[in-house]
Design an enzyme around this catalytic site. Sequence first.
Site, PDB file in Angstrom:
ATOM      1  N   ARG A  66       1.325  -1.126  -0.145  1.00 55.71           N
ATOM      2  CA  ARG A  66      -0.136   0.440  -0.207  1.00 55.71           C
ATOM      3  C   ARG A  66       0.938   1.332  -0.357  1.00 55.71           C
ATOM      4  O   ARG A  66       1.800   1.202   0.186  1.00 55.71           O
ATOM      5  CB  ARG A  66      -0.941   0.076   1.224  1.00 55.71           C
ATOM      6  CG  ARG A  66      -2.086  -1.264   1.552  1.00 55.71           C
ATOM      7  CD  ARG A  66      -2.889  -0.918   3.009  1.00 55.71           C
ATOM      8  NE  ARG A  66      -3.476  -1.919   2.948  1.00 55.71           N
ATOM      9  CZ  ARG A  66      -3.432  -3.524   2.844  1.00 55.71           C
ATOM     10  NH1 ARG A  66      -2.109  -3.092   3.929  1.00 55.71           N
ATOM     11  NH2 ARG A  66      -4.537  -4.059   3.565  1.00 55.71           N
ATOM     12  N   LYS A 119      -2.581  -2.646   7.717  1.00 52.97           N
ATOM     13  CA  LYS A 119      -3.563  -2.209   8.662  1.00 52.97           C
ATOM     14  C   LYS A 119      -4.077  -2.783   9.921  1.00 52.97           C
ATOM     15  O   LYS A 119      -3.757  -4.609  10.177  1.00 52.97           O
ATOM     16  CB  LYS A 119      -4.872  -2.636   7.518  1.00 52.97           C
ATOM     17  CG  LYS A 119      -4.934  -1.504   6.214  1.00 52.97           C
ATOM     18  CD  LYS A 119      -6.630  -1.888   5.825  1.00 52.97           C
ATOM     19  CE  LYS A 119      -6.682  -0.968   4.127  1.00 52.97           C
ATOM     20  NZ  LYS A 119      -7.731  -0.741   3.907  1.00 52.97           N
ATOM     21  N   TYR A 165      -9.540 -11.240  -6.904  1.00 48.57           N
ATOM     22  CA  TYR A 165      -8.964 -10.785  -8.088  1.00 48.57           C
ATOM     23  C   TYR A 165      -9.207 -11.686  -8.579  1.00 48.57           C
ATOM     24  O   TYR A 165      -8.810 -11.987 -10.679  1.00 48.57           O
ATOM     25  CB  TYR A 165      -7.386 -10.788  -7.719  1.00 48.57           C
ATOM     26  CG  TYR A 165      -7.016  -9.576  -7.325  1.00 48.57           C
ATOM     27  CD1 TYR A 165      -6.659  -8.490  -7.557  1.00 48.57           C
ATOM     28  CD2 TYR A 165      -6.735  -9.282  -5.614  1.00 48.57           C
ATOM     29  CE1 TYR A 165      -6.033  -6.773  -7.016  1.00 48.57           C
ATOM     30  CE2 TYR A 165      -6.461  -8.531  -4.635  1.00 48.57           C
ATOM     31  CZ  TYR A 165      -6.573  -6.930  -5.441  1.00 48.57           C
ATOM     32  OH  TYR A 165      -6.052  -6.069  -4.985  1.00 48.57           O
TER      33      TYR A 165
END
Length: 306
Positions: A162, A185, A287
């Site tokens: 990220r 996260k 995905y």
Amino acid sequence: MSLAIPPAARDALEAWLTHQRAIEGASAHTIRAYTADVTGWLAFLAGHLGEGYGLKRLASVPHADLRAWMAHERARGLGARSLARSLSAVRQFTGWLAEREGVDATAVLSARGPKFRRKLPRPLSEADAKALLSTVAEDAAEDWIRARDLAVVTLLYGCGLRISEALGLPGTAHPLPEVLRITGKGDKERLVPSLPVARAAVARYAALCPFDLASGVLFRGARGGPLNPRLVARTMERARATLGLPPTATPHALRHSFATHLLNAGGDLRSIQELLGHASLSTTQVYTAVDGARLMEVYAKAHPRA
């Protein structure tokens, strides 16, 4: 927090949020979302029931009251995706509370959220991703800034990071090890292999950077402070304009591209989940839908309808 909410309910919410922070490792962003969602639920019940309610009553809310809350939220303009998120927070809070109070929370825990179509990630093709990496730093005024921008986007695409994870790397991460320890996260750690091209890009940037990287973050702005993620986004905007790529070619799209290209090359979902730091495999499974959607596009072009 609304004054209409009974004190016991306010205290229960604070205790649950503390549990989420300390035990579940919820991020500050998640805590803010939980606070807003559950506060809205508690405030609605205060008005809907027309009287104060105890914790046992709160933990055993019937279907009718839950449906009334959902209808209220939709009436005030809340979208299906946002309502589903709010319901998820309410379920988690209610389950925790019911366990503490020893009551049956089946009505809330079994409630189904509104259906919505999940947006599929928009990855770049392998050719476009490589073109971006070779174009992204062309407009930079100084060599070290060109090297910096290239190093950042190489980490996003080559390691699936990220943007916050890449820009949060400490200066001591240089020289880049073969395996990066990334804090994602919820302060959850994961191990991510770093490709030789990523290590080389970071090494070149560090050699040219005019600032001392021994302390502070690895990636610096023009004045030596932490690099602003908005500057990375602008660099990507210029590169995609040069290449004629769509607005979806953002820094985060490079992370999507990392996952999609791994899947296309035969990577298994569980390994990709670990590399991305997804808490749930269902998040990674999106995905596979991307791969299927792209296959259908190819099929439609090869077999157009008359």
